[in-house]
Enzyme design. Structure first.
Site, mmCIF file in Angstrom:
data_model
loop_
_atom_site.group_PDB
_atom_site.id
_atom_site.type_symbol
_atom_site.label_atom_id
_atom_site.label_comp_id
_atom_site.label_asym_id
_atom_site.label_seq_id
_atom_site.Cartn_x
_atom_site.Cartn_y
_atom_site.Cartn_z
ATOM 1 N N SER A 52 -77.835 48.264 20.485
ATOM 2 C CA SER A 52 -77.811 49.729 20.476
ATOM 3 C C SER A 52 -77.957 50.267 19.056
ATOM 4 C CB SER A 52 -76.493 50.250 21.044
ATOM 5 O OG SER A 52 -76.262 49.726 22.333
HETATM 6 N N1 SAH Z 1 -73.459 45.456 23.094
HETATM 7 C C1 SAH Z 1 -74.695 44.773 22.765
HETATM 8 C C2 SAH Z 1 -75.928 45.454 23.312
HETATM 9 C C3 SAH Z 1 -75.993 45.307 24.764
HETATM 10 S S1 SAH Z 1 -77.552 45.452 25.554
HETATM 11 C C4 SAH Z 1 -74.842 44.584 21.278
HETATM 12 O O1 SAH Z 1 -74.008 45.050 20.512
HETATM 13 O O2 SAH Z 1 -75.821 43.923 20.870
HETATM 14 C C5 SAH Z 1 -76.909 45.236 27.189
HETATM 15 C C6 SAH Z 1 -76.506 43.824 27.520
HETATM 16 O O3 SAH Z 1 -75.904 43.841 28.818
HETATM 17 C C7 SAH Z 1 -77.682 42.864 27.617
HETATM 18 O O4 SAH Z 1 -77.479 41.778 26.782
HETATM 19 C C8 SAH Z 1 -77.696 42.455 29.093
HETATM 20 O O5 SAH Z 1 -78.122 41.130 29.301
HETATM 21 C C9 SAH Z 1 -76.240 42.654 29.486
HETATM 22 N N2 SAH Z 1 -76.008 42.842 30.921
HETATM 23 C C10 SAH Z 1 -76.798 43.450 31.841
HETATM 24 N N3 SAH Z 1 -76.230 43.408 33.059
HETATM 25 C C11 SAH Z 1 -75.047 42.744 32.922
HETATM 26 C C12 SAH Z 1 -74.005 42.364 33.826
HETATM 27 N N4 SAH Z 1 -74.048 42.644 35.127
HETATM 28 N N5 SAH Z 1 -72.947 41.695 33.326
HETATM 29 C C13 SAH Z 1 -72.861 41.381 32.002
HETATM 30 N N6 SAH Z 1 -73.811 41.710 31.103
HETATM 31 C C14 SAH Z 1 -74.896 42.385 31.556
#
Ligand code: SAH
Length: 202
Positions: A52
């Protein structure tokens, strides 16, 4: 990054600004993006996912008002950057990632930087992480279409959860939920665009 993008845009909490000064964001992005790691935008981290933009990380972290004794759950570890920022503010952080390769890389980065008190695991965030519940703070960094019930259950009374809610690529908004003995109150906040929170098959 901190002065121009965060303070100028209204992030005032010095603890959050300090935390973001301390976490080396470039270590959480792939080599080809390290030069632009401190710009105010999201960056690709592989597997179709993004880290993000710093402003949103700061905004969500500030909204949670994290204290050193908070037990925090993050859904969507991604690169591990948000988890590290949380790890600067409290002693207990749990973070779940659906994609095993991302979870593994984030673990590696967090260990290399000394964030061993940030615990991670591969799994489906819709189920939360019941073993360490209740959580005083929960942050979701992928967008579900509705608030996942298991996460509301695992939120402590008096606790706060922040999450984006809305359809993939459509209108999403940040919501701030507060749980009391009487029920849950919801505050609607910024319009945002997050990657979807994926429902694994089966
Ligand atoms: N917080 C992260 C950015 C997250 S992007 C950072 O600081 O880099 C969103 C993330 O959520 C992705 O890596 C994706 O794979 C994960 N995601 C999507 N659906 C999910 C689920 N059901 N459970 C856990 N993670 C999930």
């Amino acid at each position: 990054m901190v002065e121009e993008q965060l303070r100028e845009r209204g992030i005032h909490d010095e603890r959050v600004l300090d935390a973001m000064r301390r976490v080396p964001r470039h270590r959480f992005v792939p080599a080809e993006h390290q030069r632009t790691a401190y710009g105010d935008r999201p960056l690709p981290i592989g597997w179709g996912q993004t880290i993000s933009q710093p402003y949103i990380v700061a905004f969500m972290t500030e909204a949670l008002q994290i204290a050193p004794d908070d037990v925090v759950l993050e859904i969507g570890t991604g690169s591990g950057y948000q988890a590290a920022v949380l790890g600067e503010l409290t002693r207990e952080v749990y973070s779940i990632e659906l994609v095993p390769e991302l979870a593994e890389r984030a673990r590696h980065t967090l260990d290399a930087l000394g964030y061993r008190h940030v615990r991670t695991r591969t799994g489906d965030g819709y189920a939360g992480w019941p073993e360490h519940a209740p959580y005083s703070k929960i942050i979701v960094t992928a967008a579900p279409e509705a608030v996942p019930p298991a996460l509301v259950e695992q939120l402590a009374i008096g606790g706060t959860m922040i999450l984006p809610v809305g359809p993939d690529g459509g209108h999403q908004e940040l919501r701030i939920l507060t749980k009391t003995a009487e029920g849950v109150t919801t505050e609607r906040s910024l319009p945002v665009r997050f990657v979807p929170m994926v429902k694994p098959a089966g």
